[in-house]
Design a protein around this motif. Structure first.
Motif: not given
Length: 388
Positions: A201-217
């Protein structure tokens, strides 16, 4: 460590779902100077520091840990020094100590105790961060077209990746079993990575995962670039509308297969911007001289005018014109320090820079002691017979 995701989609499986259209907008935004990015000290002094560390390494590799000026006087290109080597060394008395050698009264140089201590700390960083440095090199190669790069490209990226000068001279110590040396076309030697593990995963993907997990996405296909405009920067309506549409495009990871992309499509442009973002995330200072990146075009599937990506996306990148060159800087690590992991080598480089700055005080003290004014100094050229 490599950050992986077992269930992320690959581009190959979803390539047919990408809408590859081209809605080109002639994006031209007047370059706006940003004093913050123009004055980041470890970026400003990076080129000079590279020469200092190269010369430092040459000295410590000698069995006596000191060398005569004749051993290096003709190597200005190797150390990327624009003046005579002796003149450059004398600019940094806090790093290099000059003394008269045992033969022919030639000037010799050794490290000061402070520089010797920093060299020791630097070596400890390389040892304790061996896995991190190896992963950065591995990621660079995994972003290439066939997971292989010429050794000349790897050598050219060593400084930016934070690898020591002799990194490839000791592959058994520095590289793991996934690396292998190969013969490329035209007899070029290359370094390849065999990687059959989980998706990187790229840095952008890692950061997106962290944010979207918190939102259930969990969807990682539509990822927007974090934007950090300079103060007072306003976009024309046409460009602002284009940027909004650009952000909504599918995100193509630099580690994914891009062979099915239309190189003239908007998605392909977003992939190029994503590649440059990830590349600068891997670098020590999250920056690089723009001209040094042009050699990457062939091996990473980049367009002929890849440099235009920096100009078309000034809210993602900043172009500094300091030091008579153009340096591309990724804005995100400096505006959102938690978003990108700090490179382990950065701290010791900052210490070297501080030591280099101490030289200014030493030289000023010497001038005051002998009653010299700056414009009145005539330096005796002891190494005249050995300079080419």
């Amino acid at each position: 460590m490599l950050y992986i995701c077992r269930h992320a989609k690959t581009l190959a499986s979803s390539c047919t779902n990408l809408t590859q259209k081209r809605t080109y907008v002639d994006v031209y935004m007047k370059w706006k100077r940003d004093p913050y990015f123009d004055n980041i000290e470890h970026i400003l002094r990076s080129s000079q520091l590279k020469s200092v560390i190269g010369l430092k390494n040459c000295i410590v590799q000698d069995p006596n840990r000191c060398i005569p000026i004749s051993a290096i006087s003709k190597k200005t290109r190797q150390f990327d020094v624009s003046t005579k080597i002796a003149q450059f060394l004398r600019k940094f008395p806090s790093v290099f100590e000059e003394f008269v050698g045992p033969e022919y009264n030639l000037p010799w140089f050794r490290l000061t105790p402070e520089a010797t201590e920093l060299d020791r700390q630097e070596r400890i960083v390389y040892q304790t961060s061996a896995e991190d440095l190896r992963d950065r090199l591995k990621k660079l190669i995994l972003m290439s077209e066939d997971n292989v790069l010429p050794l000349s490209i790897v050598q050219g990226m060593k400084w930016y990746l934070g690898l020591p000068d002799d990194y490839l001279q000791f592959p058994e110590m520095n590289l793991d079993s996934s690396f292998r040396f190969v013969d490329m076309e035209d007899g070029v030697k290359g370094l390849a990575v065999d990687y059959n593990g989980d998706k990187v995963l790229s840095v952008l993907q890692k950061n997106a995962m962290k944010k979207r997990r918190r939102r259930g996405e969990l969807d990682l296909e539509e990822i927007e670039f974090p934007l950090f405009p300079s103060k007072g920067c306003r976009l024309r309506v046409k460009i602002e509308d284009w940027l909004k549409e650009f952000q909504k495009l599918p995100y193509v990871s630099p580690y994914d297969d891009y062979s099915c992309l239309d190189s003239s499509s908007d998605v392909a442009e977003k992939r190029v911007v994503g590649f440059l973002h990830e590349l600068l995330c891997l670098f020590v200072e999250h920056s690089a001289e723009r001209k040094k990146l042009l050699c990457l075009k062939k091996h990473f599937g980049l367009p002929q005018k890849v440099h235009k990506a920096f100009e078309r996306h000034p809210q993602i990148f900043y172009l500094s014109m300091k030091n008579k060159t153009c340096t591309a800087i990724l804005r995100e690590p400096y505006r959102d320090k938690a978003s990108v992991e700090t490179h382990p080598v950065l701290a010791v480089r900052k210490k070297y820079i501080q030591l280099m700055k101490n030289s200014e005080l030493i030289l000023k003290s010497r001038r005051n002691r002998f009653g010299f004014r700056d414009e009145g100094i005539v330096e005796k050229d002891l190494d005249l017979d050995f300079e080419g």
